[in-house]
Design a protein around this motif. Sequence first.
Motif, PDB file in Angstrom:
ATOM      1  N   THR A  50      -0.319  -2.237   3.593  1.00 39.79           N
ATOM      2  CA  THR A  50      -0.443  -3.536   2.934  1.00 39.79           C
ATOM      3  C   THR A  50      -1.485  -3.497   1.821  1.00 39.79           C
ATOM      4  O   THR A  50      -1.279  -4.064   0.744  1.00 39.79           O
ATOM      5  CB  THR A  50      -0.825  -4.625   3.963  1.00 39.79           C
ATOM      6  N   SER A  51      -2.597  -2.793   2.057  1.00 35.75           N
ATOM      7  CA  SER A  51      -3.651  -2.748   1.032  1.00 35.75           C
ATOM      8  C   SER A  51      -3.198  -1.977  -0.212  1.00 35.75           C
ATOM      9  O   SER A  51      -3.723  -2.204  -1.304  1.00 35.75           O
ATOM     10  CB  SER A  51      -4.925  -2.119   1.597  1.00 35.75           C
ATOM     11  N   LEU A  52      -2.231  -1.082  -0.068  1.00 30.58           N
ATOM     12  CA  LEU A  52      -1.710  -0.340  -1.222  1.00 30.58           C
ATOM     13  C   LEU A  52      -0.999  -1.250  -2.203  1.00 30.58           C
ATOM     14  O   LEU A  52      -0.925  -0.952  -3.394  1.00 30.58           O
ATOM     15  CB  LEU A  52      -0.760   0.764  -0.761  1.00 30.58           C
ATOM     16  N   PHE A  53      -0.453  -2.367  -1.699  1.00 34.83           N
ATOM     17  CA  PHE A  53       0.343  -3.274  -2.517  1.00 34.83           C
ATOM     18  C   PHE A  53      -0.413  -4.534  -2.921  1.00 34.83           C
ATOM     19  O   PHE A  53       0.172  -5.432  -3.508  1.00 34.83           O
ATOM     20  CB  PHE A  53       1.636  -3.640  -1.782  1.00 34.83           C
ATOM     21  N   ASP A  54      -1.706  -4.597  -2.608  1.00 31.67           N
ATOM     22  CA  ASP A  54      -2.512  -5.754  -3.014  1.00 31.67           C
ATOM     23  C   ASP A  54      -2.580  -5.848  -4.537  1.00 31.67           C
ATOM     24  O   ASP A  54      -2.253  -4.905  -5.249  1.00 31.67           O
ATOM     25  CB  ASP A  54      -3.938  -5.639  -2.467  1.00 31.67           C
ATOM     26  N   ALA A  55      -3.071  -6.989  -5.020  1.00 35.93           N
ATOM     27  CA  ALA A  55      -3.192  -7.200  -6.469  1.00 35.93           C
ATOM     28  C   ALA A  55      -4.092  -6.160  -7.124  1.00 35.93           C
ATOM     29  O   ALA A  55      -3.904  -5.813  -8.282  1.00 35.93           O
ATOM     30  CB  ALA A  55      -3.715  -8.602  -6.746  1.00 35.93           C
ATOM     31  N   ASP A  56      -5.071  -5.654  -6.403  1.00 29.69           N
ATOM     32  CA  ASP A  56      -5.933  -4.596  -6.931  1.00 29.69           C
ATOM     33  C   ASP A  56      -5.746  -3.294  -6.150  1.00 29.69           C
ATOM     34  O   ASP A  56      -6.635  -2.460  -6.101  1.00 29.69           O
ATOM     35  CB  ASP A  56      -7.399  -5.039  -6.917  1.00 29.69           C
ATOM     36  N   GLY A  57      -4.566  -3.121  -5.575  1.00 25.67           N
ATOM     37  CA  GLY A  57      -4.279  -1.951  -4.758  1.00 25.67           C
ATOM     38  C   GLY A  57      -3.843  -0.729  -5.567  1.00 25.67           C
ATOM     39  O   GLY A  57      -3.730  -0.769  -6.796  1.00 25.67           O
ATOM     40  N   PHE A  58      -3.590   0.331  -4.850  1.00 22.37           N
ATOM     41  CA  PHE A  58      -3.261   1.620  -5.432  1.00 22.37           C
ATOM     42  C   PHE A  58      -1.990   1.574  -6.273  1.00 22.37           C
ATOM     43  O   PHE A  58      -1.948   2.091  -7.393  1.00 22.37           O
ATOM     44  CB  PHE A  58      -3.126   2.657  -4.305  1.00 22.37           C
TER      45      PHE A  58
END
Length: 193
Positions: A50-58
């Motif tokens: 999920t964190s990979l697809f955040d607005a500031d993610g990878f």
Amino acid sequence: MMESIEKTAFLRSLNYLRVSHGYALRYNWIYPLFLGAATALGILQLVTATSLFDADGFVRSFTPVLSILAPFYIAALAAVATFSGNQSVDKPFSMSQPVLLKVIGDGGDWENIDVTPRHFLSLLFGYCTSLSIFLLLISIFAPFIAKLAETVSCDWAWLLLSTVFVIFAVLLSQLILGTLLGVYFLADRIHRA
């Protein structure tokens, strides 16, 4: 599938994947699959999907690079199409195995055509253009993809996002290796008679 690619203008850039030669499977699928999957699985060990697809993610961090690459590939395609250097670019490859592309001929039957270096590079940069646009759209819409995955299946969102990330990484690897292959042909191979 092949016929729909051949008859649909928007899918014609996928013809690069239909070029047949002994090296095609390795360079188009095996190396990118290994590189992309290994990288993605390594990254997934360090952070949540999920964190990979955040607005500031990878995934979102690739937006600036991918937005530059699409015009670069279009310029490379235009340069290759109008290149008037060595005449060997318009002759079929002189290799132990022919480089072929199966197309629908004038009579409506499938036929193999010999691919020239110019045609190969045009197919390669056309495919890279389409692939970079597709990856750009994924990177732009990454937060929406994460939200959609959570909405559709909250319990399985991590699996859906992990799968999308592995596909993204494999296609990104295919783009990188395709670019390096194109650079090799433009810098070295095209100048050999």
